[in-house]
Design an enzyme around this catalytic site. Structure first.
Site, PDB file in Angstrom:
ATOM      1  N   PRO A 108      -6.501  -2.721   0.819  1.00 51.62           N
ATOM      2  CA  PRO A 108      -6.744  -3.597   1.961  1.00 51.62           C
ATOM      3  C   PRO A 108      -6.558  -2.923   3.320  1.00 51.62           C
ATOM      4  CG  PRO A 108      -4.697  -4.180   0.835  1.00 51.62           C
ATOM      5  CD  PRO A 108      -5.416  -3.208  -0.039  1.00 51.62           C
ATOM      6  N   ASN A 109      -7.440  -3.293   4.207  1.00 52.05           N
ATOM      7  CA  ASN A 109      -7.428  -2.893   5.631  1.00 52.05           C
ATOM      8  C   ASN A 109      -7.846  -1.446   5.867  1.00 52.05           C
ATOM      9  OD1 ASN A 109      -6.435  -5.481   6.571  1.00 52.05           O
ATOM     10  ND2 ASN A 109      -4.509  -4.919   5.585  1.00 52.05           N
ATOM     11  N   GLU A 146      -1.008   8.991  -6.087  1.00 48.23           N
ATOM     12  CA  GLU A 146      -0.817   8.058  -4.969  1.00 48.23           C
ATOM     13  C   GLU A 146      -1.064   8.804  -3.648  1.00 48.23           C
ATOM     14  OE1 GLU A 146       3.265   6.804  -4.704  1.00 48.23           O
ATOM     15  OE2 GLU A 146       2.819   5.193  -3.277  1.00 48.23           O
ATOM     16  N   ASN A 201      -5.036   5.026  -2.725  1.00 52.20           N
ATOM     17  CA  ASN A 201      -4.303   4.512  -1.568  1.00 52.20           C
ATOM     18  C   ASN A 201      -4.439   2.999  -1.642  1.00 52.20           C
ATOM     19  OD1 ASN A 201      -3.139   3.728   0.782  1.00 52.20           O
ATOM     20  ND2 ASN A 201      -4.276   5.124   2.111  1.00 52.20           N
ATOM     21  N   ALA A 253      -1.200  -1.950   1.417  1.00 51.74           N
ATOM     22  CA  ALA A 253       0.007  -2.787   1.274  1.00 51.74           C
ATOM     23  C   ALA A 253       0.279  -3.194  -0.174  1.00 51.74           C
ATOM     24  CB  ALA A 253      -0.121  -4.016   2.160  1.00 51.74           C
ATOM     25  N   SER A 301       0.090   7.675   6.251  1.00 55.60           N
ATOM     26  CA  SER A 301       1.419   7.721   6.877  1.00 55.60           C
ATOM     27  C   SER A 301       2.454   8.046   5.797  1.00 55.60           C
ATOM     28  CB  SER A 301       1.728   6.362   7.516  1.00 55.60           C
ATOM     29  OG  SER A 301       1.872   5.364   6.516  1.00 55.60           O
ATOM     30  N   ARG A 310      -7.883   0.894  13.383  1.00 53.61           N
ATOM     31  CA  ARG A 310      -6.647   0.225  12.958  1.00 53.61           C
ATOM     32  C   ARG A 310      -5.432   1.078  13.348  1.00 53.61           C
ATOM     33  NH1 ARG A 310      -4.370   0.064   6.770  1.00 53.61           N
ATOM     34  NH2 ARG A 310      -2.524  -1.184   7.246  1.00 53.61           N
ATOM     35  N   ASP A 362       0.959  -1.805 -13.615  1.00 58.28           N
ATOM     36  CA  ASP A 362       0.636  -1.950 -15.040  1.00 58.28           C
ATOM     37  C   ASP A 362      -0.700  -1.298 -15.373  1.00 58.28           C
ATOM     38  OD1 ASP A 362       2.981  -3.320 -15.489  1.00 58.28           O
ATOM     39  OD2 ASP A 362       2.051  -5.302 -15.617  1.00 58.28           O
ATOM     40  N   TYR A 392      -2.377   5.708  11.959  1.00 60.21           N
ATOM     41  CA  TYR A 392      -3.337   6.152  10.942  1.00 60.21           C
ATOM     42  C   TYR A 392      -4.380   7.139  11.455  1.00 60.21           C
ATOM     43  CZ  TYR A 392      -1.224   2.243   8.446  1.00 60.21           C
ATOM     44  OH  TYR A 392      -0.320   1.397   7.846  1.00 60.21           O
ATOM     45  N   ARG A 415       9.023   4.370   7.452  1.00 56.73           N
ATOM     46  CA  ARG A 415       8.639   3.187   8.234  1.00 56.73           C
ATOM     47  C   ARG A 415       9.530   1.990   7.878  1.00 56.73           C
ATOM     48  NH1 ARG A 415       2.343   2.674   7.685  1.00 56.73           N
ATOM     49  NH2 ARG A 415       2.743   1.090   9.298  1.00 56.73           N
ATOM     50  N   ARG A 421       8.351  -1.133   3.186  1.00 56.37           N
ATOM     51  CA  ARG A 421       7.392  -0.136   2.666  1.00 56.37           C
ATOM     52  C   ARG A 421       8.080   0.922   1.804  1.00 56.37           C
ATOM     53  NH1 ARG A 421       2.739  -1.212   5.817  1.00 56.37           N
ATOM     54  NH2 ARG A 421       3.326  -2.027   7.843  1.00 56.37           N
ATOM     55  N   HIS A 428       3.203  -1.767  -2.224  1.00 51.62           N
ATOM     56  CA  HIS A 428       4.582  -2.255  -2.141  1.00 51.62           C
ATOM     57  C   HIS A 428       4.790  -3.603  -2.817  1.00 51.62           C
ATOM     58  CE1 HIS A 428       4.386   0.924   0.772  1.00 51.62           C
ATOM     59  NE2 HIS A 428       3.584   0.230   1.560  1.00 51.62           N
ATOM     60  N   HIS A 450      -1.162   8.339   0.764  1.00 53.37           N
ATOM     61  CA  HIS A 450      -0.972   7.559   1.986  1.00 53.37           C
ATOM     62  C   HIS A 450      -1.225   8.443   3.199  1.00 53.37           C
ATOM     63  CE1 HIS A 450       0.756   4.241  -0.213  1.00 53.37           C
ATOM     64  NE2 HIS A 450       1.525   5.108  -0.851  1.00 53.37           N
TER      65      HIS A 450
END
Ligand code: DQA
Length: 158
Positions: free
Chosen positions: A25-26, A114, A90, A93, A118, A33, A103, A38, A123, A127, A96, A116
């Site tokens: 998302p986002n 994984e 990535n 949100a 940032s 953003r 799963d 970012y 932060r 997070r 978290h 990211h």
């Protein structure tokens, strides 16, 4: 690089191995953003960089973005059934919050890295927990868009 319904593909006709690059998302708003966190690169810019580096590494790229958790779960399954070489994830949100993504990563045999832009651990406290990280084989974070490229290079070595 070709535009698809969910993102971009590149090198997939010439490379034997494909890496799925799944974005949550986002992340469609990258570029505008919170650029102080970012950066100014868009997801389009990141896709172009990954396709170029993937060509050097002999990797096809299938990059997608969705704001919906279930799409990410479905794409992890698809990566498994399609025999993807690896997944860069990535989850935004959902990193978290999502036991469903945790799963799904556990349920498939494709290695998941994984990613990211940032460094979430430096932060806000909410997070600091990563359900994705508890299931992924590795994490690359805090390097801005370079996180994706470094993760792709790690995937090439798998
Ligand atoms: C992010 C970090 C997450 O905490 C956040 O919710 C995002 C982006 C990153 O790439 O730095 O959406 O995954």
């Amino acid at each position: 690089m070709e535009r698809t319904i969910h993102g971009w593909t590149g090198n997939t006709r010439v490379a034997d191995k494909t890496v799925y690059v799944l974005n949550g998302p986002n992340l469609n708003l990258l570029g505008t953003r919170e650029p102080h966190i970012y950066g100014h690169d868009t997801l389009d810019d990141i896709a172009a960089r990954l396709v170029a580096r993937g060509a050097q590494l002999g990797l096809g790229i299938d990059l997608r973005q969705s704001n919906h958790e279930g799409h990410l779960v479905d794409w992890l399954h698809e990566a498994h059934f399609e025999g993807a070489h690896a997944v860069l994830l990535n989850a935004g949100a959902y990193t978290h919050t999502s036991i469903a993504l945790h799963d799904a990563i556990k349920a498939i045999s494709v290695p998941v890295i994984e990613v990211h832009l940032s460094d979430p651990e430096t932060r806000e406290p909410f997070r600091h927990i990563s359900y994705v990280g508890m299931a992924a084989i590795q994490c690359v974070k805090g390097l801005g868009p370079d996180s994706y490229v470094v993760a792709l290079e790690a995937a090439a070595k798998l």
